[in-house]
Design a protein around this motif. Structure first.
Motif, PDB file in Angstrom:
ATOM      1  N   GLY A  42     -86.334 -66.966  -2.761  1.00 40.87           N
ATOM      2  CA  GLY A  42     -87.038 -66.843  -1.351  1.00 40.87           C
ATOM      3  C   GLY A  42     -88.137 -66.163  -1.333  1.00 40.87           C
ATOM      4  O   GLY A  42     -88.981 -66.788  -0.528  1.00 40.87           O
ATOM      5  N   TRP A  48     -87.989 -67.826   4.292  1.00 35.57           N
ATOM      6  CA  TRP A  48     -87.394 -66.772   4.897  1.00 35.57           C
ATOM      7  C   TRP A  48     -86.206 -66.941   4.865  1.00 35.57           C
ATOM      8  O   TRP A  48     -85.098 -65.888   4.553  1.00 35.57           O
ATOM      9  CB  TRP A  48     -87.928 -66.341   6.174  1.00 35.57           C
ATOM     10  CG  TRP A  48     -89.229 -65.578   6.222  1.00 35.57           C
ATOM     11  CD1 TRP A  48     -90.384 -66.092   5.680  1.00 35.57           C
ATOM     12  CD2 TRP A  48     -89.571 -64.588   6.665  1.00 35.57           C
ATOM     13  NE1 TRP A  48     -91.491 -65.213   5.785  1.00 35.57           N
ATOM     14  CE2 TRP A  48     -91.100 -64.096   6.481  1.00 35.57           C
ATOM     15  CE3 TRP A  48     -88.916 -63.702   7.609  1.00 35.57           C
ATOM     16  CZ2 TRP A  48     -91.725 -62.983   6.921  1.00 35.57           C
ATOM     17  CZ3 TRP A  48     -89.476 -62.551   7.939  1.00 35.57           C
ATOM     18  CH2 TRP A  48     -91.108 -62.154   7.740  1.00 35.57           C
ATOM     19  N   VAL A  49     -85.268 -67.971   4.873  1.00 36.88           N
ATOM     20  CA  VAL A  49     -84.243 -68.133   5.210  1.00 36.88           C
ATOM     21  C   VAL A  49     -83.113 -67.754   4.068  1.00 36.88           C
ATOM     22  O   VAL A  49     -81.991 -67.415   4.355  1.00 36.88           O
ATOM     23  CB  VAL A  49     -83.786 -69.560   5.841  1.00 36.88           C
ATOM     24  CG1 VAL A  49     -83.887 -70.514   4.473  1.00 36.88           C
ATOM     25  CG2 VAL A  49     -82.419 -69.673   6.309  1.00 36.88           C
ATOM     26  N   GLN A 101     -84.412 -59.833  10.309  1.00 29.21           N
ATOM     27  CA  GLN A 101     -83.489 -60.106  11.756  1.00 29.21           C
ATOM     28  C   GLN A 101     -84.617 -60.165  12.797  1.00 29.21           C
ATOM     29  O   GLN A 101     -84.805 -61.150  13.651  1.00 29.21           O
ATOM     30  CB  GLN A 101     -82.522 -59.519  11.823  1.00 29.21           C
ATOM     31  CG  GLN A 101     -81.237 -59.786  10.902  1.00 29.21           C
ATOM     32  CD  GLN A 101     -80.714 -61.253  10.910  1.00 29.21           C
ATOM     33  OE1 GLN A 101     -80.828 -61.971  11.850  1.00 29.21           O
ATOM     34  NE2 GLN A 101     -81.082 -61.600   9.677  1.00 29.21           N
ATOM     35  N   GLY A 104     -87.909 -62.564  11.744  1.00 30.05           N
ATOM     36  CA  GLY A 104     -87.500 -63.708  11.470  1.00 30.05           C
ATOM     37  C   GLY A 104     -86.869 -64.560  12.607  1.00 30.05           C
ATOM     38  O   GLY A 104     -86.372 -65.776  12.646  1.00 30.05           O
ATOM     39  N   THR A 105     -86.963 -64.015  13.776  1.00 30.22           N
ATOM     40  CA  THR A 105     -86.112 -64.675  14.662  1.00 30.22           C
ATOM     41  C   THR A 105     -87.042 -64.943  16.074  1.00 30.22           C
ATOM     42  O   THR A 105     -87.786 -64.038  16.674  1.00 30.22           O
ATOM     43  CB  THR A 105     -84.999 -63.824  15.612  1.00 30.22           C
ATOM     44  OG1 THR A 105     -84.149 -63.358  14.605  1.00 30.22           O
ATOM     45  CG2 THR A 105     -84.164 -64.412  16.521  1.00 30.22           C
ATOM     46  N   ARG A 115     -82.406 -72.828  15.558  1.00 28.77           N
ATOM     47  CA  ARG A 115     -82.969 -71.517  14.842  1.00 28.77           C
ATOM     48  C   ARG A 115     -82.967 -71.961  13.439  1.00 28.77           C
ATOM     49  O   ARG A 115     -83.513 -71.443  12.710  1.00 28.77           O
ATOM     50  CB  ARG A 115     -81.566 -70.506  15.100  1.00 28.77           C
ATOM     51  CG  ARG A 115     -82.144 -69.704  16.480  1.00 28.77           C
ATOM     52  CD  ARG A 115     -81.210 -68.485  16.492  1.00 28.77           C
ATOM     53  NE  ARG A 115     -81.280 -68.161  17.901  1.00 28.77           N
ATOM     54  CZ  ARG A 115     -81.961 -67.175  18.170  1.00 28.77           C
ATOM     55  NH1 ARG A 115     -82.245 -66.273  17.446  1.00 28.77           N
ATOM     56  NH2 ARG A 115     -82.073 -66.304  19.633  1.00 28.77           N
ATOM     57  N   MET A 116     -81.727 -72.493  12.913  1.00 25.47           N
ATOM     58  CA  MET A 116     -81.860 -72.854  11.511  1.00 25.47           C
ATOM     59  C   MET A 116     -82.920 -74.003  10.991  1.00 25.47           C
ATOM     60  O   MET A 116     -83.514 -73.519   9.952  1.00 25.47           O
ATOM     61  CB  MET A 116     -80.405 -73.446  11.040  1.00 25.47           C
ATOM     62  CG  MET A 116     -79.301 -72.552  11.340  1.00 25.47           C
ATOM     63  SD  MET A 116     -79.259 -71.078  10.271  1.00 25.47           S
ATOM     64  CE  MET A 116     -79.513 -71.545   8.657  1.00 25.47           C
ATOM     65  N   GLU A 118     -85.776 -74.210  12.491  1.00 28.22           N
ATOM     66  CA  GLU A 118     -87.134 -73.097  12.573  1.00 28.22           C
ATOM     67  C   GLU A 118     -87.143 -72.272  11.271  1.00 28.22           C
ATOM     68  O   GLU A 118     -87.909 -71.970  10.607  1.00 28.22           O
ATOM     69  CB  GLU A 118     -86.991 -72.346  13.792  1.00 28.22           C
ATOM     70  CG  GLU A 118     -88.248 -71.440  14.011  1.00 28.22           C
ATOM     71  CD  GLU A 118     -89.665 -72.306  14.152  1.00 28.22           C
ATOM     72  OE1 GLU A 118     -90.572 -71.620  13.943  1.00 28.22           O
ATOM     73  OE2 GLU A 118     -89.578 -73.539  14.487  1.00 28.22           O
ATOM     74  N   ALA A 119     -85.981 -71.745  10.818  1.00 22.56           N
ATOM     75  CA  ALA A 119     -85.744 -70.717   9.753  1.00 22.56           C
ATOM     76  C   ALA A 119     -86.458 -71.629   8.556  1.00 22.56           C
ATOM     77  O   ALA A 119     -87.194 -71.179   7.467  1.00 22.56           O
ATOM     78  CB  ALA A 119     -84.617 -70.407   9.538  1.00 22.56           C
ATOM     79  N   PHE A 120     -85.741 -72.722   8.291  1.00 26.66           N
ATOM     80  CA  PHE A 120     -86.200 -73.602   7.019  1.00 26.66           C
ATOM     81  C   PHE A 120     -87.744 -73.936   7.058  1.00 26.66           C
ATOM     82  O   PHE A 120     -88.105 -74.220   5.952  1.00 26.66           O
ATOM     83  CB  PHE A 120     -85.295 -74.803   7.029  1.00 26.66           C
ATOM     84  CG  PHE A 120     -84.004 -74.661   6.350  1.00 26.66           C
ATOM     85  CD1 PHE A 120     -83.959 -74.012   4.977  1.00 26.66           C
ATOM     86  CD2 PHE A 120     -82.718 -74.481   7.090  1.00 26.66           C
ATOM     87  CE1 PHE A 120     -82.531 -73.724   4.286  1.00 26.66           C
ATOM     88  CE2 PHE A 120     -81.591 -74.311   6.534  1.00 26.66           C
ATOM     89  CZ  PHE A 120     -81.326 -73.885   5.053  1.00 26.66           C
ATOM     90  N   ARG A 122     -90.153 -72.243   8.664  1.00 26.64           N
ATOM     91  CA  ARG A 122     -91.048 -70.899   8.489  1.00 26.64           C
ATOM     92  C   ARG A 122     -91.130 -70.690   7.099  1.00 26.64           C
ATOM     93  O   ARG A 122     -90.196 -70.473   6.324  1.00 26.64           O
ATOM     94  CB  ARG A 122     -90.372 -69.926   9.259  1.00 26.64           C
ATOM     95  CG  ARG A 122     -91.425 -68.786   9.335  1.00 26.64           C
ATOM     96  CD  ARG A 122     -90.857 -67.620  10.247  1.00 26.64           C
ATOM     97  NE  ARG A 122     -90.424 -68.104  11.677  1.00 26.64           N
ATOM     98  CZ  ARG A 122     -89.269 -68.162  12.185  1.00 26.64           C
ATOM     99  NH1 ARG A 122     -88.238 -67.382  11.361  1.00 26.64           N
ATOM    100  NH2 ARG A 122     -88.970 -68.371  13.397  1.00 26.64           N
TER     101      ARG A 122
END
Length: 132
Positions: A42, A48-49, A101, A104-105, A115-116, A118-120, A122
């Motif tokens: 990571g 970030w995820v 948290q 990353g939100t 959200r998932m 977006e996390a992948f 970012r």
């Protein structure tokens, strides 16, 4: 590193404490190895995820070691120092998890799948910006 140490060079005090439950050493080492591996990938890939689940695995691994060390806490000064170090490490890992948290939100993204995605998507930059 902690996972390799736990797997290949388990201290005698830990083996004595876990007599009859040596499978816990494999589980503990596996959790630390998975957490460390995910965290490393990571950080290197800047995705970030991967880091929050790595933090959770590392917290669980550190907590397992803290519980084992607590059994020998008053038998030697070294065990007391190691237990204090593990407690501090757990606090720092938990602090990092909370920071991830918070940062990353995105408050504008509400659905789990969004959200998932977006996390992948970012990734972090190589340096922090000087201006906000």
């Amino acid at each position: 590193m902690g996972g390799c140490y736990a797997l290949f060079w388990t201290p005698d005090s830990v083996q004595n404490e876990l007599a009859g439950a040596s499978w816990l050493v494999l589980m503990w080492a596996g959790i630390l190895l998975v957490g460390g591996g995910l965290g490393m990938v990571g950080r290197i890939s800047r995705i970030w995820v991967l880091e929050p689940p790595a933090d959770v695995a590392a917290i669980i691994g550190a907590a397992m070691y803290f519980v084992v060390l607590s059994g020998t806490l008053f038998q030697s000064l070294t065990a007391g120092v190691a237990a204090a170090f593990m407690f501090y490490a757990m606090i720092q890992l938990f602090r990092r998890y909370i920071a991830l948290q918070i940062f990353g939100t995105d408050p504008k993204v509400h659905g789990f799948t969004d959200r998932m995605a977006e996390a992948f998507r970012r990734r972090t930059g190589n340096v922090a910006p000087r201006e906000e």
